[in-house]
Design an enzyme around this catalytic site. Structure first.
Site, PDB file in Angstrom:
ATOM      1  N   LYS A   1       0.843  -1.198   0.000  1.00  0.00           N
ATOM      2  CA  LYS A   1       0.000   0.000   0.000  1.00  0.00           C
ATOM      3  C   LYS A   1       0.884   1.257   0.000  1.00  0.00           C
ATOM      4  CE  LYS A   1      -3.593   2.320   2.622  1.00  0.00           C
ATOM      5  NZ  LYS A   1      -4.591   2.285   3.677  1.00  0.00           N
TER       6      LYS A   1
ATOM      7  N   GLU B   1      10.453  -4.593   4.794  1.00  0.00           N
ATOM      8  CA  GLU B   1      10.600  -5.993   4.385  1.00  0.00           C
ATOM      9  C   GLU B   1      10.277  -6.162   2.897  1.00  0.00           C
ATOM     10  OE1 GLU B   1       8.863  -4.784   6.936  1.00  0.00           O
ATOM     11  OE2 GLU B   1       8.671  -6.212   8.589  1.00  0.00           O
TER      12      GLU B   1
ATOM     13  N   GLY C   1      -5.002  -1.757   4.783  1.00  0.00           N
ATOM     14  CA  GLY C   1      -4.170  -2.880   4.332  1.00  0.00           C
ATOM     15  C   GLY C   1      -4.830  -4.225   4.593  1.00  0.00           C
ATOM     16  N   ARG C   2      -5.321  -4.423   5.819  1.00  0.00           N
ATOM     17  CA  ARG C   2      -5.884  -5.739   6.177  1.00  0.00           C
ATOM     18  C   ARG C   2      -7.259  -5.962   5.570  1.00  0.00           C
ATOM     19  NH1 ARG C   2      -5.095  -2.306  10.232  1.00  0.00           N
ATOM     20  NH2 ARG C   2      -6.831  -1.546  11.483  1.00  0.00           N
TER      21      ARG C   2
ATOM     22  N   GLU D   1      -5.197  -6.539  14.626  1.00  0.00           N
ATOM     23  CA  GLU D   1      -4.690  -5.216  14.246  1.00  0.00           C
ATOM     24  C   GLU D   1      -5.841  -4.204  14.297  1.00  0.00           C
ATOM     25  OE1 GLU D   1      -1.181  -4.881  11.478  1.00  0.00           O
ATOM     26  OE2 GLU D   1      -2.614  -3.827  10.237  1.00  0.00           O
TER      27      GLU D   1
ATOM     28  N   HIS E   1      -5.698 -32.767  17.520  1.00  0.00           N
ATOM     29  CA  HIS E   1      -4.522 -33.513  17.977  1.00  0.00           C
ATOM     30  C   HIS E   1      -3.424 -32.563  18.425  1.00  0.00           C
ATOM     31  CE1 HIS E   1      -6.230 -37.309  16.599  1.00  0.00           C
ATOM     32  NE2 HIS E   1      -6.775 -36.558  15.641  1.00  0.00           N
TER      33      HIS E   1
ATOM     34  N   LYS F   1       8.921  -0.570  14.532  1.00  0.00           N
ATOM     35  CA  LYS F   1       9.587  -0.233  13.257  1.00  0.00           C
ATOM     36  C   LYS F   1      10.635   0.852  13.499  1.00  0.00           C
ATOM     37  CE  LYS F   1       5.527  -0.906  10.279  1.00  0.00           C
ATOM     38  NZ  LYS F   1       4.567  -0.202   9.431  1.00  0.00           N
TER      39      LYS F   1
HETATM   40  O1  F6P Z   1       1.978  -4.326   9.929  1.00  0.00           O
HETATM   41  C1  F6P Z   1       1.662  -3.021   9.680  1.00  0.00           C
HETATM   42  C2  F6P Z   1       1.152  -2.776   8.288  1.00  0.00           C
HETATM   43  O2  F6P Z   1       1.093  -1.405   8.104  1.00  0.00           O
HETATM   44  C3  F6P Z   1      -0.174  -3.437   7.997  1.00  0.00           C
HETATM   45  O3  F6P Z   1      -1.255  -2.712   8.421  1.00  0.00           O
HETATM   46  C4  F6P Z   1      -0.103  -3.594   6.523  1.00  0.00           C
HETATM   47  O4  F6P Z   1      -1.034  -4.527   6.081  1.00  0.00           O
HETATM   48  C5  F6P Z   1       1.322  -4.057   6.353  1.00  0.00           C
HETATM   49  O5  F6P Z   1       2.043  -3.318   7.312  1.00  0.00           O
HETATM   50  C6  F6P Z   1       1.914  -3.883   4.988  1.00  0.00           C
HETATM   51  O6  F6P Z   1       1.927  -2.550   4.568  1.00  0.00           O
HETATM   52  P1  F6P Z   1       2.133  -2.145   3.058  1.00  0.00           P
HETATM   53  O7  F6P Z   1       1.018  -2.735   2.259  1.00  0.00           O
HETATM   54  O8  F6P Z   1       2.111  -0.652   3.049  1.00  0.00           O
HETATM   55  O9  F6P Z   1       3.461  -2.682   2.607  1.00  0.00           O
END
Ligand code: F6P
Length: 615
Positions: free
Chosen positions: A261, A267, A321-322, A408, A439, A564
């Site tokens: 987003k 990462e 995002g979620r 979240e 199990h 972060k």
């Molecule tokens: O974990 C935090 C967060 O901001 C989530 O809300 C989001 O889904 C994820 O990181 C990934 O963010 P992006 O889509 O901006 O890479």
């Protein structure tokens, strides 16, 4: 406005005290003057005109509090004998059956919960969401994931603009692009068709698409459409995830979709640079244009990264995002794998629940009933966790997705107006498909802690097996457990029953099941793309209902920020120590010791030449 500066690595307990009700606190990151290589957090206290009204001050809340005493005198064993009650606690919509008769609730409890919904202005809050009001107030945004699956002719506005045409522009672009890739008219740099897709993304840019992909993999119709194709997900910044995902892939036939987003997530961006290197090392830098596309709200950063803006698929800041699996975040990788028509079915399923949620009375409204019961379990009965137990291997990744959507969204400590909550909100979600979970952790849910359970099953199997001579089909065997477990939890087994079975005295305490453990059952007609879309939307809206009742903002996520920021300080230190050999400085004793040990064992600088996985 008053500002308090503190070093995030040396946080003292006093610095973390909760604000008083008339205060709001904001954490700002600034460069530090004392440690130029590190920054610091400034906790800014603002006096604001926050509303202190909390749902716990209303009469329906107090009434429910008192009602706990009534419920505590009941046992599900007896409640289940009341057929009228059980009948009233069974709701059917579009072939989906919700049975909540095994909740620790009377019909009276439900009446009281509906009154609580009224006191919380639930109807108004749902309308505000659907009307595009900025209900995500801390980020000043609308919350309109419902627009992502709306039909073309629907009008849904954000800031006075109908967003549905924009949604369909992107969907049409995805359809066109995925058709071209799938038919082989879009080829890679060496002229070969792109059969394999690696979707890079994390959190909401990963978990939802992974859940849907896993669910569709064995749906016969979807599986037919995916013949000969692979979809993989690269999420973790751990280089091992890169190695595992690249294993067996050929850059010539691989398309990489970078999903973020913000297009700033550390990462994802490192993984994207790694994959760009993998492509350009083998095929040359010019190949990136043919082998990498992006999904983001930040098209400027997409272009800066080197991806052709023509190959970028947009979404909007009114999609959390979620909650983004129905945007290009999920629709692009899934359409590449299964074709757009299958994904459109999934969107239609979600849209069907959006309509149901919006227009059905609370008494028969699946997300509302589920949300209210969750609030009852968490806040009133004091059960902080929920187990998500799909009796369907296809739903293997459902619990991990719901963990993010729920925790979240609702893992908050203050009301939407910034007032500390004097009650517990949010719940701990976990789960595994049945029967595997049986199990693993069912011992605890039968005789240890009380964990309300969601049992999810489907009438038809995606992949039926019948063996001659077996008592039942394989799906019936699975579903025997789906039907048995809720009763085992509800009824338990008494010492008297054990005595009657001649169980030796010393084993009676160990073999006794207290029962009275709540669960609910959700029975779907099947698990095709449409049903999967429905299931997703039921849980998304259920989680929103919980947040609306608790009076929190379910659509921001400030809690993920501090970690972060601290990682940024560590990253700078690692770089400094590796490149200049400088000592570890400015951290507390514990972190300094661990970092020093880490640097001792893995000495050296980042290599001048690229090193990619060897698997
Ligand atoms: O974990 C935090 C967060 O901001 C989530 O809300 C989001 O889904 C994820 O990181 C990934 O963010 P992006 O889509 O901006 O890479």
């Amino acid at each position: 406005m008053d500002a308090v500066r503190f070093d995030p690595i040396r946080l003292q307990p006093g610095h973390l005290s909760r604000p008083r009700s008339h205060e709001r606190w904001r954490c700002e990151y600034t460069e530090s003057t004392s440690y130029p290589e590190r920054g610091s957090c400034v906790l800014v206290e603002e006096t604001v005109m926050a509303s202190t009204a909390l749902i716990c001050d209303t009469e329906p809340w107090k009434d429910l509090k008192e009602h706990i005493n009534v419920i505590e005198k009941t046992h599900l064993r007896d409640l289940m004998n009341d057929v009228d009650r059980c009948q009233s606690m069974m709701v059917e919509f579009d072939g989906i059956i919700l049975d909540y008769s095994r909740q620790r609730a009377h019909l009276d409890t439900m009446e009281k919960l509906f009154k609580l919904a009224e006191a919380a202005d639930l109807r108004k809050k749902i309308d505000s969401m659907y009307n595009g009001e900025h209900i995500n107030s801390t980020e000043n945004r609308s919350v309109l994931h419902i627009a992502l699956r709306a039909p073309r002719d629907k009008v849904i506005c954000s800031d006075g603009k109908n967003v549905v045409p924009d949604v369909w522009d992107v969907l049409d672009k995805i359809k066109d692009f995925s058709d071209r890739v799938r038919s082989g008219s879009w080829v890679g740099a060496t002229g070969k068709a792109l059969k394999d897709v690696v979707a890079i993304g994390i959190g909401g840019s990963f978990l939802g698409p992974l859940f849907v992909h896993t669910a569709l993999q064995t749906d016969p119709e979807a599986a037919d459409c995916a013949n000969g194709r692979q979809l993989r997900f690269l999420a973790n910044v751990d280089p091992v995830d890169v190695a595992r995902n690249l294993k067996g892939l050929n850059p010539e036939t691989t398309l990489v979709v970078v999903v973020s987003k913000t297009f700033t997530t550390a990462e994802t961006m490192l993984n994207a640079r790694t994959m760009r290197e993998w492509i350009s090392t083998t095929l040359g830098a010019q190949a990136v244009a043919k082998h990498m596309v992006a999904v983001s709200t930040n098209l400027t950063l997409v272009e800066k990264f080197g991806i052709d803006p023509a190959n970028a698929f947009a979404f909007w800041d009114w999609v959390g995002g979620r909650y983004s699996v129905c945007s290009a975040v999920g629709v692009l990788p899934l359409s590449l794998q299964y074709g757009f028509p299958i994904v459109e079915k999934f969107l239609k399923g979600a849209s069907n629940i959006d309509n149901h949620f919006y227009s059905t009375s609370f008494e028969r409204n699946l997300p509302v009933l589920l949300g209210l019961l969750s609030v009852w379990n968490v806040t009133f009965l004091g059960y902080p966790a929920r187990a998500i137990l799909p009796y369907a291997q296809a739903l293997e990744k459902f619990a991990p997705h719901i963990q993010q959507v729920s925790m979240e969204s609702n893992g908050k400590g203050v009301s939407i107006d910034g007032v500390p909550l004097p009650y517990e909100a949010g719940e701990i979600d976990f789960g595994e498909p049945g029967t595997n979970g049986q199990h693993s952790f069912y011992q605890l849910i039968h005789q240890g802690r009380v964990i309300p359970c969601d049992f999810i099953g489907s009438i038809k199997s995606q992949q039926p097996i019948y063996l001659k001579g077996e008592v039942v089909s394989n799906h019936d065997e699975l579903m025997s457990n789906f039907f048995a477990q809720p009763d085992a939890l509800a009824y338990g087994k008494s010492p008297e029953q054990l005595l009657h079975e001649n169980v030796p005295d010393h084993l009676i305490p160990h073999k006794t099941f207290s029962g009275n453990r709540p669960s609910l059952s959700l029975l779907l007609p099947s698990l095709d793309a449409y049903n999967v879309g429905q299931l997703l939307a039921i849980y998304e809206h259920r989680i929103a209902v919980e947040g609306f009742i608790w009076g929190i903002n379910s659509f921001d996520q400030w809690g993920v920020e501090l970690g972060k920021v601290l990682a940024t300080q560590v990253r700078k230190q690692l770089h400094l120590s590796r490149t200049e050999g400088g000592p570890v400085q400015g951290f507390n004793f514990s972190t300094t010791t661990l970092l020093t040990k880490y640097l001792e064992v893995e000495p050296g600088n980042p290599s001048d030449s690229n090193e990619l996985p060897r698997l």
